[in-house]
Design an enzyme around this catalytic site. Sequence first.
Site, mmCIF file in Angstrom:
data_model
loop_
_atom_site.group_PDB
_atom_site.id
_atom_site.type_symbol
_atom_site.label_atom_id
_atom_site.label_comp_id
_atom_site.label_asym_id
_atom_site.label_seq_id
_atom_site.Cartn_x
_atom_site.Cartn_y
_atom_site.Cartn_z
ATOM 1 N N HIS A 1 0.817 -1.206 0.000
ATOM 2 C CA HIS A 1 0.000 0.000 0.000
ATOM 3 C C HIS A 1 0.858 1.266 0.000
ATOM 4 O O HIS A 1 0.513 2.256 0.637
ATOM 5 C CB HIS A 1 -0.988 -0.023 1.174
ATOM 6 C CG HIS A 1 -1.603 -1.375 1.343
ATOM 7 N ND1 HIS A 1 -2.492 -1.907 0.443
ATOM 8 C CD2 HIS A 1 -1.385 -2.343 2.267
ATOM 9 C CE1 HIS A 1 -2.821 -3.135 0.808
ATOM 10 N NE2 HIS A 1 -2.153 -3.431 1.904
ATOM 11 N N CYS A 2 1.999 1.194 -0.707
ATOM 12 C CA CYS A 2 2.862 2.377 -0.834
ATOM 13 C C CYS A 2 3.356 2.859 0.519
ATOM 14 O O CYS A 2 3.611 4.056 0.681
ATOM 15 C CB CYS A 2 2.136 3.525 -1.546
ATOM 16 S SG CYS A 2 2.260 3.459 -3.301
ATOM 17 N N ASN A 3 3.417 1.971 1.494
ATOM 18 C CA ASN A 3 3.859 2.395 2.827
ATOM 19 C C ASN A 3 4.932 1.409 3.299
ATOM 20 O O ASN A 3 4.681 0.538 4.136
ATOM 21 C CB ASN A 3 2.668 2.421 3.790
ATOM 22 C CG ASN A 3 3.014 3.084 5.115
ATOM 23 O OD1 ASN A 3 4.160 2.999 5.567
ATOM 24 N ND2 ASN A 3 2.051 3.731 5.725
#
Length: 509
Positions: free
Chosen positions: A429-431
């Site tokens: 999740h792009c994290n």
Amino acid sequence: MTSLGTIFNRLITRPAPAVRGQHAASTPQQRPHNGQRAAAFQQFQRDFPAYATTTVLDELRATEYARLDQQGHVYLDYTGGSLYAESQLRDHMRRLSGEVFGNPHSKNLTSLAMTALVERTRESVLRYFNASPHEYMVIFTPNATGALKLIGEAYPFAAGDTYLLTADNHNSVNGIREFARTGGAQTAYIPVVAPELRTDPCAVLAALDQAQPGRNNLFAYPAQSNFSGVQHPLEWIDAAHARGWDVLLDAAAFAPTNQLDLGRWQPDFVSISFYKIFGYPTGLGCLLVRKHAAAKLRRPWYAGGTLTFSSVVADGHYLTPGPAGFEDGTVNYLSIPAVDDGLHLIASVGIATIHTRVLCLTGWLIDQLVALRHSNGLPLVQLYGPASTDRRGGTIQVNFVDPDAQLHDCYQLEQLANRARISLRAGCHCNPGAREAALGLTRAELEPCFRNNDQLSYEQFLQRIAGKTTGALRASLGLVSSFVDAYAYVAFARSFIDQPASAVGSDAS
Ligand SMILES: Cc1ncc(COP(=O)(O)O)c(C=O)c1O
């Protein structure tokens, strides 16, 4: 008012896709037993009595989002993007087809009509966030990332300056470190700690105490994690200001289900994507900037739309003061008034009502998921993030674990959920920072991935992390989530009890 029972009954329509492979996830048609579900709903209402105050959202779902239940969708990806009401489309199309609008950068009739709507929307955004027009301005951007990039480009990073951020951040906030590095500033991270994936308050204060006097110090964090749902304290804003930091609050995952009151909390920069709040339009976000902080920003270039005056022969330019100086080229003017409609929709049901419903469903869903057990007593679900509703939002990140403690592949689970018409999201999740803390990926494992590698393939990356998983499965609740959705997800999860990971979904795609 539409009862939940009516909505249950509307759930089914489409023929189920053929189920292949050894593990057959349940389709809406096969989902158990209205009786069991009704009993579960009754118990849920006893355990979460505040849910009863949110029935306006059942009506909204039935009238404005009927497509969800008509098509048997269980939408659990609100942190990816919220859903739009039909009236938002109707109102917007009526406006466009009933008027003549021109490009706003002019004083002609059609241009002025458009300018009036763009400026009205700017005012609506300020009002929605309770931001004083004397204190804040709204810069329209393509999305939250566009807002964050504006800061990265324009914050005057130089040697001796610091960019401080939490390890829990979206890549669009992490990426600002490249601008900091180019400017000669140092970057520092505050770690997040598993299993709750919060920060240690002492570590935050110790890091904030490192502000360099007389230098530019920028502190960035998400009001709500898009990975774990953790809500990091808004109190950090004042604590950081008191120690000499400018504060960038990434509110992209927070704003859709929480009130962000900029009368009470005054970060210098706030990033927002509107589609995450009300689904339509995409392609629009904003940067809310405190005016005194904006004065510090130095745009690295100029473009059409940002200038009052420029000259080729005299080699000079003047930026337009205010938001226009940050809006490169022509803004997405035909879509901007639809933001006004979206804000109006949220205000009409009340963000507090949405918040209450999402928290009730989140509490129930977490309780149910963590209680699921294989026959040998081992838990089915590994949760990443807080197990209660204390200081968290409706983003629930898990991996499913088999009876032999092997992780199921989250990407296969996402595919299997598709067969049950449940939209989940698998990945990091792009994290990456939250993922690394959650999944125990260490610096020793990851650093070599970035050494002497022009490119690292995904397969090579998997070898480097020696069989550890790379992602997790995210369910996120939002605007028109209901008990039906939460129940369907638990039923889906339950179908993995006693299933070996090796036997599940080998042909899930
Ligand atoms: C917390 C957070 N920040 C920033 C972003 C980036 O938003 P966008 O892709 O709309 O630019 C996201 C997107 O999911 C997010 O969740």
